[in-house]
Motif scaffolding. Structure first.
Motif, PDB file in Angstrom:
ATOM      1  N   PHE A  85       0.827  -1.207   0.000  1.00 37.94           N
ATOM      2  CA  PHE A  85       0.000   0.000   0.000  1.00 37.94           C
ATOM      3  C   PHE A  85       0.860   1.255   0.000  1.00 37.94           C
ATOM      4  CE2 PHE A  85      -3.007   2.988   2.259  1.00 37.94           C
ATOM      5  CZ  PHE A  85      -3.856   3.130   1.182  1.00 37.94           C
ATOM      6  N   LYS A  86       1.946   1.256   0.768  1.00 37.77           N
ATOM      7  CA  LYS A  86       2.838   2.415   0.800  1.00 37.77           C
ATOM      8  C   LYS A  86       3.468   2.663  -0.568  1.00 37.77           C
ATOM      9  CE  LYS A  86       3.976   2.040   5.713  1.00 37.77           C
ATOM     10  NZ  LYS A  86       5.031   1.692   6.701  1.00 37.77           N
ATOM     11  N   LEU A  87       3.850   1.591  -1.250  1.00 38.49           N
ATOM     12  CA  LEU A  87       4.403   1.722  -2.599  1.00 38.49           C
ATOM     13  C   LEU A  87       3.376   2.335  -3.550  1.00 38.49           C
ATOM     14  CD1 LEU A  87       6.303  -1.668  -3.072  1.00 38.49           C
ATOM     15  CD2 LEU A  87       7.333   0.611  -3.162  1.00 38.49           C
ATOM     16  N   PHE A  88       2.141   1.862  -3.424  1.00 36.25           N
ATOM     17  CA  PHE A  88       1.093   2.360  -4.300  1.00 36.25           C
ATOM     18  C   PHE A  88       0.791   3.830  -4.002  1.00 36.25           C
ATOM     19  CE2 PHE A  88      -3.476   2.690  -5.566  1.00 36.25           C
ATOM     20  CZ  PHE A  88      -3.293   2.475  -6.925  1.00 36.25           C
ATOM     21  N   GLN A  89       0.792   4.208  -2.753  1.00 34.32           N
ATOM     22  CA  GLN A  89       0.586   5.602  -2.386  1.00 34.32           C
ATOM     23  C   GLN A  89       1.639   6.486  -3.038  1.00 34.32           C
ATOM     24  OE1 GLN A  89       0.677   5.216   1.901  1.00 34.32           O
ATOM     25  NE2 GLN A  89      -1.518   5.538   2.054  1.00 34.32           N
ATOM     26  N   LEU A  90       2.888   6.059  -2.968  1.00 34.81           N
ATOM     27  CA  LEU A  90       3.978   6.837  -3.577  1.00 34.81           C
ATOM     28  C   LEU A  90       3.769   6.971  -5.082  1.00 34.81           C
ATOM     29  CD1 LEU A  90       7.075   5.401  -1.660  1.00 34.81           C
ATOM     30  CD2 LEU A  90       6.064   7.672  -1.414  1.00 34.81           C
ATOM     31  N   ALA A  91       3.340   5.880  -5.715  1.00 30.71           N
ATOM     32  CA  ALA A  91       3.117   5.909  -7.164  1.00 30.71           C
ATOM     33  C   ALA A  91       1.986   6.865  -7.520  1.00 30.71           C
ATOM     34  CB  ALA A  91       2.810   4.505  -7.672  1.00 30.71           C
ATOM     35  N   MET A  92       0.906   6.862  -6.741  1.00 24.13           N
ATOM     36  CA  MET A  92      -0.234   7.727  -7.026  1.00 24.13           C
ATOM     37  C   MET A  92       0.071   9.194  -6.724  1.00 24.13           C
ATOM     38  SD  MET A  92      -2.493   5.839  -8.446  1.00 24.13           S
ATOM     39  CE  MET A  92      -1.069   4.972  -9.142  1.00 24.13           C
ATOM     40  N   GLU A  93       0.955   9.447  -5.779  1.00 24.50           N
ATOM     41  CA  GLU A  93       1.353  10.831  -5.494  1.00 24.50           C
ATOM     42  C   GLU A  93       1.987  11.478  -6.718  1.00 24.50           C
ATOM     43  OE1 GLU A  93       3.789  10.678  -1.908  1.00 24.50           O
ATOM     44  OE2 GLU A  93       2.268  11.916  -0.951  1.00 24.50           O
ATOM     45  N   GLU A  94       2.671  10.675  -7.526  1.00 24.65           N
ATOM     46  CA  GLU A  94       3.311  11.206  -8.728  1.00 24.65           C
ATOM     47  C   GLU A  94       2.277  11.710  -9.729  1.00 24.65           C
ATOM     48  OE1 GLU A  94       6.021   8.366 -10.354  1.00 24.65           O
ATOM     49  OE2 GLU A  94       7.151   8.152  -8.481  1.00 24.65           O
TER      50      GLU A  94
END
Length: 243
Positions: free
Chosen positions: A20-29
């Motif tokens: 989930f943390k990885l996905f959050q970082l990706a969506m922040e971009e």
């Protein structure tokens, strides 16, 4: 974050929280600070309970809204959640709010979500092979975000996230990777991953559109997926094609 990097890192993650943390970082971009992943059907809820997965919460400052949402029973009437099982592609919250069939209370849910700072809402449905439908919902504290140029990549990332978070079956054994899909099936999936339609792929490969659809459906069946995006994600994830 590149799709291949996200798939590699999420496959290596030790816990759903790490995914989930990885996905959050990706969506922040892409400009989205708020991320929620939840089951949209009873089958999906049962699948998450069986694997021990949990509904994931927004990453920033939405505890008050979430508590109000749950205590008010909004999960039973939320039009975004209710429409997700009927959708195959990502959809904007503003399009849902524009539906004439919404009840006054459903419009209240949409209005209050904006007042809580959830703006530029976008949801991506994820469908499993046994009636499971999940939803990845994204929002920002800013209006006017245009996801259109990135929707294809965002959908692929969301499907990979959903598969990994919900603890999908482990990758295929190494010896099956070369022979599991035919060469033509891999070609069709590869061009699909690059955003090409069946018609465009038919022109590239010099075959009929019917033939392309046949190979894509065959690949989907072999990969036990209900749509092409999920087939692309699993094929990339298991080393069957390169994005």
């Amino acid at each position: 974050m590149r799709i291949s990097d996200f798939i590699e890192k999420s496959n290596e993650a030790h816990t759903p929280e790490d995914v989930f943390k990885l996905f959050q970082l990706a969506m922040e971009e892409f400009g989205y600070e708020q991320v929620v992943f939840a089951p949209a059907t009873l089958a999906a809820k049962a699948a998450m309970e069986q694997t021990g997965s949990q509904l994931t919460l927004p990453m920033r400052g939405s505890d008050e809204w979430f508590n109000h949402y749950m205590s008010s029973g909004y999960g039973d009437i939320d039009p975004v959640l209710l429409v997700a099982p009927t959708k195959r592609a990502p959809f904007l919250w503003k399009d849902v709010e524009a539906l004439s069939t919404l009840s006054p209370r459903q419009r209240q849910v949409m209005r209050e979500s904006r007042e809580a700072g959830l703006k530029s809402g976008l949801s991506i449905p994820i469908h499993g092979p046994q009636g499971e439908s999940y939803i990845v919902s994204l929002a920002s504290d800013r209006d006017g975000i245009d996801p259109e140029p990135h929707l294809k990549n965002m959908q692929i990332l969301a499907v990979q996230f959903g598969l990994t978070y919900a603890r999908a079956p482990a990758p295929f054994e190494e010896e099956t990777k070369t022979n599991y899909l035919t060469e033509r099936e891999r070609e069709c999936l590869t061009w699909t991953a690059r955003g090409k339609s069946a018609w465009a792929i038919s022109k590239i490969l010099g075959v009929s559109e019917h033939t392309v659809n046949f190979h894509l459906k065959s690949a989907m069946k072999k990969l036990s997926t209900s749509n092409r995006v999920a087939a692309v994600v699993l094929a990339i994830r298991n080393g069957l094609i390169m994005p």
